[in-house]
Design a protein around this motif. Structure first.
Motif, PDB file in Angstrom:
ATOM      1  N   MET A   1       0.843  -1.196   0.000  1.00 43.49           N
ATOM      2  CA  MET A   1       0.000   0.000   0.000  1.00 43.49           C
ATOM      3  C   MET A   1       0.879   1.246   0.000  1.00 43.49           C
ATOM      4  O   MET A   1       1.845   1.348   0.762  1.00 43.49           O
ATOM      5  N   ALA A   2       0.582   2.174  -0.897  1.00 44.29           N
ATOM      6  CA  ALA A   2       1.380   3.387  -1.010  1.00 44.29           C
ATOM      7  C   ALA A   2       1.245   4.227   0.250  1.00 44.29           C
ATOM      8  O   ALA A   2       0.176   4.282   0.874  1.00 44.29           O
ATOM      9  N   GLN A   3       2.340   4.870   0.614  1.00 44.28           N
ATOM     10  CA  GLN A   3       2.321   5.739   1.783  1.00 44.28           C
ATOM     11  C   GLN A   3       1.432   6.940   1.512  1.00 44.28           C
ATOM     12  O   GLN A   3       1.515   7.582   0.470  1.00 44.28           O
ATOM     13  N   ARG A   4       0.543   7.237   2.436  1.00 39.49           N
ATOM     14  CA  ARG A   4      -0.357   8.374   2.269  1.00 39.49           C
ATOM     15  C   ARG A   4       0.396   9.678   2.471  1.00 39.49           C
ATOM     16  O   ARG A   4       1.341   9.758   3.247  1.00 39.49           O
ATOM     17  N   HIS A   5      -0.079  10.706   1.767  1.00 41.64           N
ATOM     18  CA  HIS A   5       0.618  11.995   1.746  1.00 41.64           C
ATOM     19  C   HIS A   5      -0.307  13.089   2.272  1.00 41.64           C
ATOM     20  O   HIS A   5      -1.451  13.222   1.824  1.00 41.64           O
ATOM     21  N   ALA A   6       0.189  13.863   3.213  1.00 42.44           N
ATOM     22  CA  ALA A   6      -0.543  15.013   3.743  1.00 42.44           C
ATOM     23  C   ALA A   6       0.208  16.286   3.414  1.00 42.44           C
ATOM     24  O   ALA A   6       1.436  16.346   3.527  1.00 42.44           O
ATOM     25  N   VAL A   7      -0.534  17.293   3.011  1.00 38.81           N
ATOM     26  CA  VAL A   7       0.014  18.647   2.820  1.00 38.81           C
ATOM     27  C   VAL A   7      -0.503  19.505   3.958  1.00 38.81           C
ATOM     28  O   VAL A   7      -1.712  19.549   4.217  1.00 38.81           O
ATOM     29  N   VAL A   8       0.401  20.176   4.630  1.00 39.64           N
ATOM     30  CA  VAL A   8       0.050  21.099   5.701  1.00 39.64           C
ATOM     31  C   VAL A   8       0.299  22.514   5.191  1.00 39.64           C
ATOM     32  O   VAL A   8       1.412  22.843   4.774  1.00 39.64           O
ATOM     33  N   VAL A   9      -0.736  23.332   5.200  1.00 34.75           N
ATOM     34  CA  VAL A   9      -0.628  24.718   4.754  1.00 34.75           C
ATOM     35  C   VAL A   9      -0.396  25.583   5.988  1.00 34.75           C
ATOM     36  O   VAL A   9      -1.312  25.795   6.788  1.00 34.75           O
ATOM     37  N   GLY A  26       3.074   7.457  10.292  1.00 37.04           N
ATOM     38  CA  GLY A  26       3.414   6.800   9.038  1.00 37.04           C
ATOM     39  C   GLY A  26       3.093   7.539   7.759  1.00 37.04           C
ATOM     40  O   GLY A  26       3.263   6.991   6.665  1.00 37.04           O
ATOM     41  N   TRP A  27       2.653   8.788   7.872  1.00 38.17           N
ATOM     42  CA  TRP A  27       2.349   9.555   6.674  1.00 38.17           C
ATOM     43  C   TRP A  27       3.598  10.262   6.149  1.00 38.17           C
ATOM     44  O   TRP A  27       4.498  10.616   6.912  1.00 38.17           O
ATOM     45  N   ARG A  28       3.615  10.461   4.835  1.00 35.96           N
ATOM     46  CA  ARG A  28       4.571  11.396   4.241  1.00 35.96           C
ATOM     47  C   ARG A  28       3.955  12.783   4.314  1.00 35.96           C
ATOM     48  O   ARG A  28       2.784  12.956   3.964  1.00 35.96           O
ATOM     49  N   VAL A  29       4.699  13.748   4.783  1.00 34.05           N
ATOM     50  CA  VAL A  29       4.143  15.070   5.063  1.00 34.05           C
ATOM     51  C   VAL A  29       4.962  16.143   4.368  1.00 34.05           C
ATOM     52  O   VAL A  29       6.200  16.101   4.357  1.00 34.05           O
ATOM     53  N   ARG A 140      -1.443  16.767  -5.452  1.00 34.04           N
ATOM     54  CA  ARG A 140      -2.679  16.189  -4.933  1.00 34.04           C
ATOM     55  C   ARG A 140      -2.344  15.377  -3.688  1.00 34.04           C
ATOM     56  O   ARG A 140      -1.461  14.518  -3.721  1.00 34.04           O
ATOM     57  N   ALA A 141      -3.051  15.658  -2.600  1.00 39.25           N
ATOM     58  CA  ALA A 141      -2.758  15.016  -1.325  1.00 39.25           C
ATOM     59  C   ALA A 141      -3.944  14.188  -0.858  1.00 39.25           C
ATOM     60  O   ALA A 141      -5.095  14.447  -1.223  1.00 39.25           O
ATOM     61  N   ASP A 142      -3.653  13.183  -0.041  1.00 42.22           N
ATOM     62  CA  ASP A 142      -4.712  12.402   0.574  1.00 42.22           C
ATOM     63  C   ASP A 142      -5.403  13.197   1.681  1.00 42.22           C
ATOM     64  O   ASP A 142      -6.565  12.942   2.016  1.00 42.22           O
ATOM     65  N   LEU A 143      -4.677  14.160   2.252  1.00 42.45           N
ATOM     66  CA  LEU A 143      -5.191  15.000   3.330  1.00 42.45           C
ATOM     67  C   LEU A 143      -4.551  16.369   3.221  1.00 42.45           C
ATOM     68  O   LEU A 143      -3.342  16.468   2.956  1.00 42.45           O
ATOM     69  N   VAL A 144      -5.341  17.414   3.411  1.00 38.47           N
ATOM     70  CA  VAL A 144      -4.810  18.779   3.485  1.00 38.47           C
ATOM     71  C   VAL A 144      -5.166  19.347   4.852  1.00 38.47           C
ATOM     72  O   VAL A 144      -6.341  19.352   5.250  1.00 38.47           O
ATOM     73  N   MET A 298      -6.253   9.618  12.185  1.00 40.14           N
ATOM     74  CA  MET A 298      -5.728   9.070  10.937  1.00 40.14           C
ATOM     75  C   MET A 298      -5.084   7.698  11.145  1.00 40.14           C
ATOM     76  O   MET A 298      -5.073   6.871  10.232  1.00 40.14           O
ATOM     77  N   SER A 299      -4.568   7.455  12.351  1.00 37.22           N
ATOM     78  CA  SER A 299      -3.878   6.186  12.603  1.00 37.22           C
ATOM     79  C   SER A 299      -4.834   5.048  12.938  1.00 37.22           C
ATOM     80  O   SER A 299      -4.439   3.876  12.873  1.00 37.22           O
ATOM     81  N   THR A 300      -6.072   5.367  13.290  1.00 37.21           N
ATOM     82  CA  THR A 300      -6.999   4.321  13.752  1.00 37.21           C
ATOM     83  C   THR A 300      -8.257   4.204  12.901  1.00 37.21           C
ATOM     84  O   THR A 300      -9.079   3.312  13.158  1.00 37.21           O
TER      85      THR A 300
END
Length: 386
Positions: A1-9, A26-29, A140-144, A298-300
């Motif tokens: 499973m690909a590592q999920r990516h979050a962008v923090v503004v 475990g997210w890429r940020v 494009r992020a999984d979470l912003v 996000m972890s649970t």
């Protein structure tokens, strides 16, 4: 499973705390900060026990100065109430701590990989599906995570009817160094509060709050403050005279609570979600709480949507409760101008036992964070990025 990516503004206290929490689970940020460097414009910040527990869950340990004594005074120095630091610590398990904002930002940045920190990037738009456009392209992020401050462009785009309201007070802030040690003090007069909080290494964080109309400015803030507070008790005049840079800004809050903190894959966090006046010292503390709860969700949770539903359900009622409590605290304290009410308030404070100060913050300080999983092996942290 690909590592999920979050962008923090936004690379302030809330944004960096969120990035640390998501990185830990475990997210890429990627953190986009508009300023040219990750540093802090400001002075000190009080970290109450609730925020210290949240930082501890993130594995972050900033250089805090515990507040061990002092109290509440009148302008002439007459004691209104003693700060019972020992009783406060027994009640809450931790003392009130204070840190310079720049030191806190440096500590937070050091917990993130260099690849996560992108300064000098202006985010121009965010879509509910996670598309983030900035002045260097798009991603494009999984979470912003919109941690873009009190005047949040993301909040304004998604909730255009939201608006800020003047709190009724303006604030001056600074950090000085005095030759003799200082203790915590809060001084109240009619429509005025002066706070003094010692930092580490002999520095002292101070602020002045005044209940005045919005927009009043002074050609020379130091000259104004020196004249206005010349007769106040020590060390207030010396602090004003010794401060290299005095900051001045009007204080705003969200006029009405938001109906939700989330939209699609986007979560508001910190001042963007619940901007509040500083009269309980909880603005930054609530942002750190937001960060830990978001990471735990996000972890649970099985999906981002489910996690954001949990985040909104947990954070919106509490942070909006704290915001309203802060407004009430300002009305009864720094912003109070009615002379009869002032006399009654001061008489009550003088008669109350010192142990009453251990109850400051009440249920707010009692909050404990959810547990985060142990850190996963990944790219090592770095020194603060510029």
């Amino acid at each position: 499973m690909a590592q999920r990516h979050a962008v923090v503004v936004g690379g302030g206290i809330g944004g960096l705390s969120a990035a640390i929490g998501l990185h830990r689970v475990g997210w890429r940020v990627t953190v986009y900060e508009r300023a040219a460097a990750f540093d802090a414009i400001g002075a000190g910040i009080s970290l109450w026990p609730n925020a210290q527990r949240a930082l501890g869950e993130l594995g972050v340990h900033p250089p805090l100065a515990p507040q061990r004594g002092g109290g509440l005074r009148t302008a002439r120095g007459r004691r209104l109430a003693r700060w019972d630091a020992a009783a406060f610590e027994r009640r809450n398990g931790l003392p009130l701590g204070v840190v310079h904002r720049a030191d806190l930002i440096e500590t937070l940045c050091a917990e993130l990989p260099a690849s996560s920190l992108r300064a000098g990037v202006t985010v121009t738009s965010v879509s509910p599906d996670g598309l983030v456009r900035h002045d260097g392209g798009e991603v494009r992020a999984d979470l912003v995570v919109a941690a873009d401050g009190i005047r949040s462009p993301v909040r304004q785009a998604f909730w255009p009817s939201s608006r800020l309201a003047y709190s009724g007070g303006t604030a001056f802030r600074g950090v000085a160094r005095l030759p003799e040690p200082q203790q915590l003090s809060t001084t109240w007069a009619r429509g005025t509060e002066v706070g003094v909080l010692p930092l580490l290494d002999g520095r002292v964080y101070w602020w002045v709050s005044e209940a005045v109309p919005e927009g009043i400015r002074h050609a020379d803030a130091r000259a104004y403050l020196s004249a206005a507070y010349a007769g106040w008790h020590a060390p207030i005049p010396a602090l004003i005279a010794s401060t290299p840079e005095i900051l001045h800004h009007d204080v705003f809050q969200l006029a009405t609570p938001l109906p939700t903190f989330t939209r699609g894959r986007v979560a508001l966090l910190g001042d963007a979600a619940h901007a509040m006046p500083p009269f309980l010292g909880q603005g930054g503390c609530q942002a750190i709480e937001d960060a830990v709860v978001l990471a735990a969700a996000m972890s649970t949770s099985d999906t981002v949507a489910a996690a954001l539903t949990r985040y909104d359900a947990e954070r919106r009622p509490r942070s909006q409760h704290v915001a309203q409590a802060s407004i009430r605290a300002g009305a009864a304290g720094p912003l109070l101008r009615n002379r009869v009410a002032l006399a009654i308030r001061n008489s009550v404070l003088r008669l109350a036992p010192s142990s009453v100060t251990s109850m400051v913050g009440g249920d707010i300080n009692a909050w404990s964070p959810p547990s985060l999983p142990q850190p996963q092996a990944s790219e090592p942290p770095t020194n603060p990025a510029s």
